[in-house]
Design an enzyme around this catalytic site. Structure first.
Site, PDB file in Angstrom:
ATOM      1  N   HIS A  49       0.850  -1.192   0.000  1.00 12.25           N
ATOM      2  CA  HIS A  49       0.000   0.000   0.000  1.00 12.25           C
ATOM      3  C   HIS A  49       0.886   1.242   0.000  1.00 12.25           C
ATOM      4  CE1 HIS A  49       0.370  -0.809   4.498  1.00 12.25           C
ATOM      5  NE2 HIS A  49       0.812   0.431   4.396  1.00 12.25           N
TER       6      HIS A  49
HETATM    7  P1  TYD Z   1      -1.590  -2.833   7.617  1.00 10.77           P
HETATM    8  O1  TYD Z   1      -1.137  -1.425   7.748  1.00 10.77           O
HETATM    9  O2  TYD Z   1      -2.347  -3.199   6.378  1.00 10.77           O
HETATM   10  O3  TYD Z   1      -0.373  -3.832   7.819  1.00 10.77           O
HETATM   11  P2  TYD Z   1       0.905  -4.135   6.911  1.00 10.77           P
HETATM   12  O4  TYD Z   1       1.326  -2.884   6.218  1.00 10.77           O
HETATM   13  O5  TYD Z   1       1.933  -4.615   7.876  1.00 10.77           O
HETATM   14  O6  TYD Z   1       0.557  -5.182   5.934  1.00 10.77           O
HETATM   15  O7  TYD Z   1      -2.473  -3.192   8.897  1.00 10.77           O
HETATM   16  C1  TYD Z   1      -2.932  -4.513   9.165  1.00 10.77           C
HETATM   17  C2  TYD Z   1      -4.188  -4.401   9.995  1.00 10.77           C
HETATM   18  O8  TYD Z   1      -3.929  -3.759  11.237  1.00 10.77           O
HETATM   19  C3  TYD Z   1      -5.286  -3.587   9.306  1.00 10.77           C
HETATM   20  O9  TYD Z   1      -6.526  -4.222   9.553  1.00 10.77           O
HETATM   21  C4  TYD Z   1      -5.264  -2.255  10.024  1.00 10.77           C
HETATM   22  C5  TYD Z   1      -4.722  -2.589  11.392  1.00 10.77           C
HETATM   23  N1  TYD Z   1      -3.900  -1.504  11.946  1.00 10.77           N
HETATM   24  C6  TYD Z   1      -4.404  -0.728  12.988  1.00 10.77           C
HETATM   25  O10 TYD Z   1      -5.551  -0.907  13.449  1.00 10.77           O
HETATM   26  N2  TYD Z   1      -3.618   0.257  13.513  1.00 10.77           N
HETATM   27  C7  TYD Z   1      -2.366   0.502  13.053  1.00 10.77           C
HETATM   28  O11 TYD Z   1      -1.674   1.413  13.560  1.00 10.77           O
HETATM   29  C8  TYD Z   1      -1.869  -0.296  11.973  1.00 10.77           C
HETATM   30  C9  TYD Z   1      -0.492  -0.067  11.401  1.00 10.77           C
HETATM   31  C10 TYD Z   1      -2.660  -1.285  11.454  1.00 10.77           C
END
Ligand code: TYD
Length: 134
Positions: A49
């Site tokens: 992303h």
């Molecule tokens: P995501 O940012 O998509 O993780 P990565 O980049 O490591 O693949 O986040 C994964 C899940 O966690 C998503 O459902 C959102 C949640 N999340 C939060 O609730 N708070 C946060 O600060 C972060 C980073 C993620």
């Protein structure tokens, strides 16, 4: 031009331990509003992303992982993080992926904003459209 911008953190302990400090507007170029960490990632890659506004600094406190950064025209696909002394800046509107987490990897991420799902661009096609019109 390279997308790779790193920050070097000094080990502040003069004894036998390692001590690293991360301070707003001192060695971190924004006000930290959120801290999260990723561990036990197993063989899963993560990220995939970009953020519209959010700035982040990623620091691998233990173990190692590999970052891919892509701004829509330049792609860096072999950025290794393996030391608490090295921070990788993740600017807004840079597509990022994390791969090859080692078993013991603990990845710390310092973020300039609170969590906001509406700041994410999770489709690469949409990212390219927005990046090319920036
Ligand atoms: P995501 O940012 O998509 O993780 P990565 O980049 O490591 O693949 O986040 C994964 C899940 O966690 C998503 O459902 C959102 C949640 N999340 C939060 O609730 N708070 C946060 O600060 C972060 C980073 C993620």
């Amino acid at each position: 031009m390279s997308l790779i911008e790193t920050i070097t953190f000094s080990n502040l302990d003069n004894g036998s331990a390692n001590l690293f400090a991360f301070e707003n507007h001192k060695n971190i170029p924004f006000e930290i509003k959120r801290v999260y960490c990723i561990m036990d990632a197993g063989s899963n890659s993560r990220g995939f992303h970009a953020h519209k506004m959010l700035k982040q600094v990623a620091v691998c406190l233990k173990g190692s992982c590999r970052f891919v950064l892509d701004d829509g025209s330049i792609k860096e696909d072999n950025i290794s993080l393996n030391s608490p002394a090295k921070g990788l800046l993740l600017h807004e509107m840079v597509w990022h992926e994390m791969h090859d987490f080692s078993k013991e990897c603990v990845l710390l991420v310092l973020a300039s904003e609170k969590y906001d799902e509406s700041d994410y661009i999770r489709s690469y096609d949409e990212f390219l459209k927005v990046a090319q019109h920036a």
